[in-house]
Design a protein around this motif. Sequence first.
Motif, PDB file in Angstrom:
ATOM      1  N   ARG A 174      -6.696 -16.513   1.747  1.00 39.67           N
ATOM      2  CA  ARG A 174      -5.550 -17.127   2.053  1.00 39.67           C
ATOM      3  C   ARG A 174      -4.858 -16.720   3.424  1.00 39.67           C
ATOM      4  O   ARG A 174      -4.059 -17.493   3.919  1.00 39.67           O
ATOM      5  CB  ARG A 174      -4.456 -16.836   0.938  1.00 39.67           C
ATOM      6  N   GLY A 175      -5.170 -15.583   3.969  1.00 41.81           N
ATOM      7  CA  GLY A 175      -4.417 -15.335   5.331  1.00 41.81           C
ATOM      8  C   GLY A 175      -3.828 -14.157   5.378  1.00 41.81           C
ATOM      9  O   GLY A 175      -3.058 -13.685   6.307  1.00 41.81           O
ATOM     10  N   TRP A 176      -3.470 -13.521   3.969  1.00 35.98           N
ATOM     11  CA  TRP A 176      -2.573 -12.346   3.759  1.00 35.98           C
ATOM     12  C   TRP A 176      -3.259 -10.961   4.413  1.00 35.98           C
ATOM     13  O   TRP A 176      -4.675 -10.827   4.346  1.00 35.98           O
ATOM     14  CB  TRP A 176      -2.297 -12.183   2.242  1.00 35.98           C
ATOM     15  N   ARG A 177      -2.608 -10.256   4.792  1.00 33.29           N
ATOM     16  CA  ARG A 177      -3.065  -8.691   5.173  1.00 33.29           C
ATOM     17  C   ARG A 177      -2.887  -8.080   3.821  1.00 33.29           C
ATOM     18  O   ARG A 177      -1.992  -7.542   3.198  1.00 33.29           O
ATOM     19  CB  ARG A 177      -1.847  -8.129   6.136  1.00 33.29           C
ATOM     20  N   ALA A 178      -4.202  -8.049   3.339  1.00 36.44           N
ATOM     21  CA  ALA A 178      -4.360  -7.399   1.741  1.00 36.44           C
ATOM     22  C   ALA A 178      -5.230  -6.314   1.822  1.00 36.44           C
ATOM     23  O   ALA A 178      -6.020  -6.085   2.699  1.00 36.44           O
ATOM     24  CB  ALA A 178      -4.929  -8.529   0.962  1.00 36.44           C
ATOM     25  N   TYR A 179      -4.518  -5.268   1.100  1.00 35.99           N
ATOM     26  CA  TYR A 179      -5.347  -3.858   1.148  1.00 35.99           C
ATOM     27  C   TYR A 179      -5.455  -3.301  -0.110  1.00 35.99           C
ATOM     28  O   TYR A 179      -4.707  -3.516  -1.203  1.00 35.99           O
ATOM     29  CB  TYR A 179      -4.625  -2.954   2.054  1.00 35.99           C
ATOM     30  N   LEU A 180      -6.848  -2.572  -0.411  1.00 32.88           N
ATOM     31  CA  LEU A 180      -7.042  -2.268  -1.745  1.00 32.88           C
ATOM     32  C   LEU A 180      -6.190  -0.739  -1.782  1.00 32.88           C
ATOM     33  O   LEU A 180      -6.185  -0.056  -1.020  1.00 32.88           O
ATOM     34  CB  LEU A 180      -8.357  -1.717  -1.707  1.00 32.88           C
ATOM     35  N   TYR A 181      -5.642  -0.592  -3.126  1.00 32.70           N
ATOM     36  CA  TYR A 181      -4.627   0.361  -3.210  1.00 32.70           C
ATOM     37  C   TYR A 181      -5.105   1.382  -4.349  1.00 32.70           C
ATOM     38  O   TYR A 181      -5.534   1.222  -5.325  1.00 32.70           O
ATOM     39  CB  TYR A 181      -3.313  -0.158  -3.543  1.00 32.70           C
ATOM     40  N   SER A 182      -5.324   2.704  -3.911  1.00 30.05           N
ATOM     41  CA  SER A 182      -5.587   3.700  -5.024  1.00 30.05           C
ATOM     42  C   SER A 182      -4.604   4.799  -4.860  1.00 30.05           C
ATOM     43  O   SER A 182      -4.910   5.729  -5.872  1.00 30.05           O
ATOM     44  CB  SER A 182      -6.997   4.129  -4.555  1.00 30.05           C
ATOM     45  N   GLY A 183      -3.380   4.646  -4.025  1.00 29.43           N
ATOM     46  CA  GLY A 183      -2.554   5.721  -3.947  1.00 29.43           C
ATOM     47  C   GLY A 183      -1.735   5.616  -2.707  1.00 29.43           C
ATOM     48  O   GLY A 183      -2.080   4.730  -1.877  1.00 29.43           O
ATOM     49  N   GLN A 184      -0.469   6.562  -2.812  1.00 29.60           N
ATOM     50  CA  GLN A 184       0.359   6.018  -1.774  1.00 29.60           C
ATOM     51  C   GLN A 184      -0.367   6.391  -0.390  1.00 29.60           C
ATOM     52  O   GLN A 184       0.264   6.016   0.806  1.00 29.60           O
ATOM     53  CB  GLN A 184       1.819   7.101  -1.856  1.00 29.60           C
ATOM     54  N   ALA A 185      -1.173   7.215  -0.218  1.00 27.06           N
ATOM     55  CA  ALA A 185      -2.073   7.620   0.954  1.00 27.06           C
ATOM     56  C   ALA A 185      -2.330   6.076   1.632  1.00 27.06           C
ATOM     57  O   ALA A 185      -2.433   5.967   2.750  1.00 27.06           O
ATOM     58  CB  ALA A 185      -2.918   8.483   0.902  1.00 27.06           C
ATOM     59  N   ASP A 186      -2.635   5.317   0.891  1.00 24.19           N
ATOM     60  CA  ASP A 186      -3.234   3.898   1.267  1.00 24.19           C
ATOM     61  C   ASP A 186      -2.239   3.097   2.199  1.00 24.19           C
ATOM     62  O   ASP A 186      -2.350   2.555   3.039  1.00 24.19           O
ATOM     63  CB  ASP A 186      -3.937   3.084   0.050  1.00 24.19           C
ATOM     64  N   LEU A 187      -0.817   3.268   1.365  1.00 29.18           N
ATOM     65  CA  LEU A 187       0.079   2.635   1.994  1.00 29.18           C
ATOM     66  C   LEU A 187       0.548   3.389   3.334  1.00 29.18           C
ATOM     67  O   LEU A 187       0.858   2.655   4.377  1.00 29.18           O
ATOM     68  CB  LEU A 187       1.361   3.012   1.191  1.00 29.18           C
ATOM     69  N   GLU A 188       0.440   4.666   3.321  1.00 27.05           N
ATOM     70  CA  GLU A 188       0.918   5.263   4.616  1.00 27.05           C
ATOM     71  C   GLU A 188      -0.190   5.003   5.775  1.00 27.05           C
ATOM     72  O   GLU A 188       0.177   4.857   7.083  1.00 27.05           O
ATOM     73  CB  GLU A 188       0.961   6.669   4.364  1.00 27.05           C
TER      74      GLU A 188
END
Length: 198
Positions: A174-188
């Motif tokens: 769709r064009g979103w900046r999407a990221y696979l999440y497994s923990g807060q380290a992914d957010l950082e």
Amino acid sequence: MKALVFDADGVVIVPPYGFMRYCQSDPVLSRADLGGFFRGEFVRCLRGQADLKAVLPAYLERWGWPGGVEAFLEVWFRAEHTLDHALLRRIQTLRWSGFACYLATQQEAYRMAYLREAMGLAAAFDGTFASCELGHLKSEDDFYRKIEAEIGLEPQQIWFFDDAQGNIEAARARGWRAYLYSGQADLEREIPYFAGRI
């Protein structure tokens, strides 16, 4: 980046699928074909095409569940009432920094109400979106399109964190900046500007 969108189960709610683990220890439900229900009739509830309290009685009778629908839902919802409070604190920091934060989840109506009210997620986000209200699952383009229309942003302005690869792929398409999440380290890692600040 104008907004961040977070999944519920597996991201904000951890650990996910606590109800299924509960069922494995229940002498009645462990024999039930729960998988068939969740892959079948329940999908219509996720789309907002069926009322969970209307379809459950026939299944509860088949499974031999001794209580009624309300008791079943209470066990289910309480079994998955586990929030990642550290992540929620970071989300509040993002909101205080001027970024809109939203919850986007695949839910039927009754559990979505529980998430918003009993679990306090309505107050934790600038807005909450559920498949049962959007009429589409996360695998479908319209799930994301309708959220864009509601929050008034372009796809590339939205960052999305989800624990399911299929949802990530649909959002990226769709064009979103999407990221696979497994923990807060992914957010950082994906938002380095906020590393050490959230």
